[in-house]
Design an enzyme around this catalytic site. Structure first.
Site, mmCIF file in Angstrom:
data_model
loop_
_atom_site.group_PDB
_atom_site.id
_atom_site.type_symbol
_atom_site.label_atom_id
_atom_site.label_comp_id
_atom_site.label_asym_id
_atom_site.label_seq_id
_atom_site.Cartn_x
_atom_site.Cartn_y
_atom_site.Cartn_z
ATOM 1 N N TYR A 163 0.839 -1.210 0.000
ATOM 2 C CA TYR A 163 0.000 0.000 0.000
ATOM 3 C C TYR A 163 0.871 1.255 0.000
ATOM 4 O O TYR A 163 0.663 2.172 -0.798
ATOM 5 C CB TYR A 163 -0.918 -0.039 1.223
ATOM 6 C CG TYR A 163 -1.914 1.085 1.292
ATOM 7 C CD1 TYR A 163 -2.996 1.142 0.418
ATOM 8 C CD2 TYR A 163 -1.791 2.097 2.244
ATOM 9 C CE1 TYR A 163 -3.926 2.175 0.482
ATOM 10 C CE2 TYR A 163 -2.710 3.133 2.322
ATOM 11 C CZ TYR A 163 -3.772 3.160 1.442
ATOM 12 O OH TYR A 163 -4.685 4.185 1.510
ATOM 13 N N LYS A 210 1.194 4.331 -2.791
ATOM 14 C CA LYS A 210 0.792 5.705 -2.464
ATOM 15 C C LYS A 210 1.975 6.664 -2.588
ATOM 16 O O LYS A 210 1.822 7.815 -3.005
ATOM 17 C CB LYS A 210 0.173 5.752 -1.064
ATOM 18 C CG LYS A 210 -1.130 4.941 -0.956
ATOM 19 C CD LYS A 210 -2.191 5.450 -1.921
ATOM 20 C CE LYS A 210 -3.510 4.721 -1.814
ATOM 21 N NZ LYS A 210 -4.539 5.251 -2.710
HETATM 22 N N1 LIG Z 1 -10.197 6.149 4.347
HETATM 23 C C1 LIG Z 1 -8.966 6.499 4.664
HETATM 24 O O1 LIG Z 1 -8.623 6.666 5.833
HETATM 25 C C2 LIG Z 1 -7.930 6.714 3.586
HETATM 26 C C3 LIG Z 1 -6.674 7.190 3.965
HETATM 27 C C4 LIG Z 1 -5.701 7.391 2.998
HETATM 28 C C5 LIG Z 1 -5.983 7.145 1.674
HETATM 29 N N2 LIG Z 1 -7.214 6.684 1.322
HETATM 30 C C6 LIG Z 1 -7.443 6.403 -0.101
HETATM 31 O O2 LIG Z 1 -8.661 6.980 -0.526
HETATM 32 C C7 LIG Z 1 -9.300 6.132 -1.491
HETATM 33 C C8 LIG Z 1 -10.701 5.762 -1.013
HETATM 34 O O3 LIG Z 1 -10.650 5.229 0.285
HETATM 35 P P1 LIG Z 1 -11.958 4.654 1.012
HETATM 36 O O4 LIG Z 1 -11.672 4.649 2.458
HETATM 37 O O5 LIG Z 1 -13.160 5.336 0.495
HETATM 38 O O6 LIG Z 1 -11.882 3.128 0.498
HETATM 39 P P2 LIG Z 1 -12.998 2.135 -0.048
HETATM 40 O O7 LIG Z 1 -12.400 0.784 -0.026
HETATM 41 O O8 LIG Z 1 -14.290 2.322 0.668
HETATM 42 O O9 LIG Z 1 -13.245 2.621 -1.545
HETATM 43 C C9 LIG Z 1 -12.485 2.167 -2.627
HETATM 44 C C10 LIG Z 1 -13.371 2.123 -3.846
HETATM 45 O O10 LIG Z 1 -12.566 1.684 -4.945
HETATM 46 C C11 LIG Z 1 -13.295 0.702 -5.667
HETATM 47 N N3 LIG Z 1 -12.365 -0.154 -6.394
HETATM 48 C C12 LIG Z 1 -11.531 -1.110 -5.898
HETATM 49 N N4 LIG Z 1 -10.846 -1.687 -6.895
HETATM 50 C C13 LIG Z 1 -11.254 -1.081 -8.044
HETATM 51 C C14 LIG Z 1 -10.908 -1.237 -9.407
HETATM 52 N N5 LIG Z 1 -10.025 -2.154 -9.814
HETATM 53 N N6 LIG Z 1 -11.501 -0.432 -10.321
HETATM 54 C C15 LIG Z 1 -12.416 0.493 -9.927
HETATM 55 N N7 LIG Z 1 -12.799 0.676 -8.657
HETATM 56 C C16 LIG Z 1 -12.212 -0.105 -7.729
HETATM 57 C C17 LIG Z 1 -14.106 -0.031 -4.606
HETATM 58 O O11 LIG Z 1 -15.175 -0.758 -5.152
HETATM 59 C C18 LIG Z 1 -14.533 1.137 -3.726
HETATM 60 O O12 LIG Z 1 -15.708 1.738 -4.220
HETATM 61 C C19 LIG Z 1 -8.372 4.935 -1.673
HETATM 62 O O13 LIG Z 1 -7.498 5.183 -2.754
HETATM 63 C C20 LIG Z 1 -7.597 4.910 -0.367
HETATM 64 O O14 LIG Z 1 -6.338 4.288 -0.493
HETATM 65 C C21 LIG Z 1 -8.190 6.458 2.247
#
Ligand SMILES: NC(=O)c1ccc[n+]([C@@H]2O[C@H](COP(=O)([O-])OP(=O)(O)OC[C@H]3O[C@@H](n4cnc5c(N)ncnc54)[C@H](O)[C@@H]3O)[C@@H](O)[C@H]2O)c1
Length: 280
Positions: free
Chosen positions: A185, A189
């Site tokens: 991960y 990132k």
């Molecule tokens: N929530 C946090 O604390 C956090 C922190 C840092 C970074 N992020 C980043 O923000 C983004 C969203 O996070 P989140 O918490 O909403 O996660 P989440 O897992 O709820 O959402 C991820 C989304 O991506 C979709 N997805 C997965 N693989 C896919 C693919 N191959 N093609 C298209 N769609 C795909 C999933 O279906 C889902 O809707 C991610 O990139 C995550 O790494 C989140």
């Protein structure tokens, strides 16, 4: 001077991974600011293939699918209710042909693509290097890093032609500071941060700004599914002693893709609640 009201009026945005969480919040915020928004994801409520896609994409996807935490079509409907144009389209960011077809269709139907939010990502395992599953390593690279590359490459010719574009890549504080047990991960990132800078350099002469958002911990459905003890430890490390809300990310993105931020490119904007600040 443009007004803060309807900041994104007339703009067309595409958000990847918008079935829930940050992607959904971003899509709603962009629409609230006036943009037409295309929702894309591997998961769609009405799609019978979603369960096999979920299996392919691991534990979190499977739980979300079986508990019906999929709001792709719903989000699109909510955006149409705001008076904006919106469709929900199935798109796996790792499938180059599908990505190219979807962006072509959006460009033909909407006439332009101004904003791309590369949000799709996977964060569903923590393991030390000895136990890192090789398939999950490959999957994380494919979705988080190559997926953002695929979508950027697909939208680039349209943005270049328009001489206008705004691209946001979803990085993470783990991509800056590293993360224990998060080899794959964090590598993806961190890669997105340097990818954003390279694209910012290439995009500048074409009116394309490329920036990254660096979230700390945000209370999405996916975050809440994580190990409670681990989550509490992370929350304790923020300056505010609480996780961020999806809107904290969505608001930062809305600003960064607007013309209020026209002189900002190549940055990674921390929205971390101070989790990265030195404390003792
Ligand atoms: N929530 C946090 O604390 C956090 C922190 C840092 C970074 N992020 C980043 O923000 C983004 C969203 O996070 P989140 O918490 O909403 O996660 P989440 O897992 O709820 O959402 C991820 C989304 O991506 C979709 N997805 C997965 N693989 C896919 C693919 N191959 N093609 C298209 N769609 C795909 C999933 O279906 C889902 O809707 C991610 O990139 C995550 O790494 C989140």
């Amino acid at each position: 001077m443009s007004s803060w009201d309807n900041l994104l009026e007339g703009k067309v945005a595409v958000v990847t991974g918008a079935s829930r969480g940050l992607g959904r919040a971003d899509a709603l915020a962009l629409a609230e600011a006036g943009a037409d928004v295309v929702i894309t994801d591997i998961l769609m409520e009405s799609d019978e293939e979603s369960s096999s896609k979920a299996k392919e994409y691991g534990a979190i996807a499977q739980v979300m699918q079986s508990t019906k935490v999929i709001y792709s079509e719903k989000t699109s409907e909510e955006i149409r209710d705001m008076g904006r144009r919106s469709v929900a389209m199935k798109m796996d960011v790792t499938d180059v042909d599908e990505v190219n077809d979807v962006f072509k269709k959006i460009y033909e139907d909407f006439g332009r693509i101004d904003i791309l939010v590369n949000n799709a990502g996977t964060v569903d395992h923590v393991s030390k290097i000895e136990k890192q599953n090789d398939d999950l390593w490959e999957r994380d690279l494919k979705v988080n890093l190559t997926g953002s590359y695929n979508c950027t490459k697909a939208v680039w010719p349209y943005m270049k032609e328009q001489e206008y574009g705004r691209i946001i890549n979803m990085a993470s504080i783990v991509g800056v500071n590293g993360g224990f047990g998060q080899a794959s991960y964090s590598a993806t990132k961190g890669g997105l941060l340097s990818f954003s800078k390279s694209m910012a350099l290439e995009g500048a002469k074409h009116g394309i700004n490329v920036n990254a958002i660096v979230p700390g911990i945000i209370g999405t459905e996916a975050f809440k599914m994580g190990n409670k003890k681990m989550n509490d430890r992370m929350i304790e490390r923020t300056a505010f002693k609480q996780p961020g809300e999806p809107d904290d990310i969505a608001n930062a993105i809305t600003f960064l893709v607007s013309d209020k931020a026209k002189y900002i490119t190549g940055v990674g904007l921390n929205v971390t609640g101070g989790i990265d600040l030195f404390t003792f």
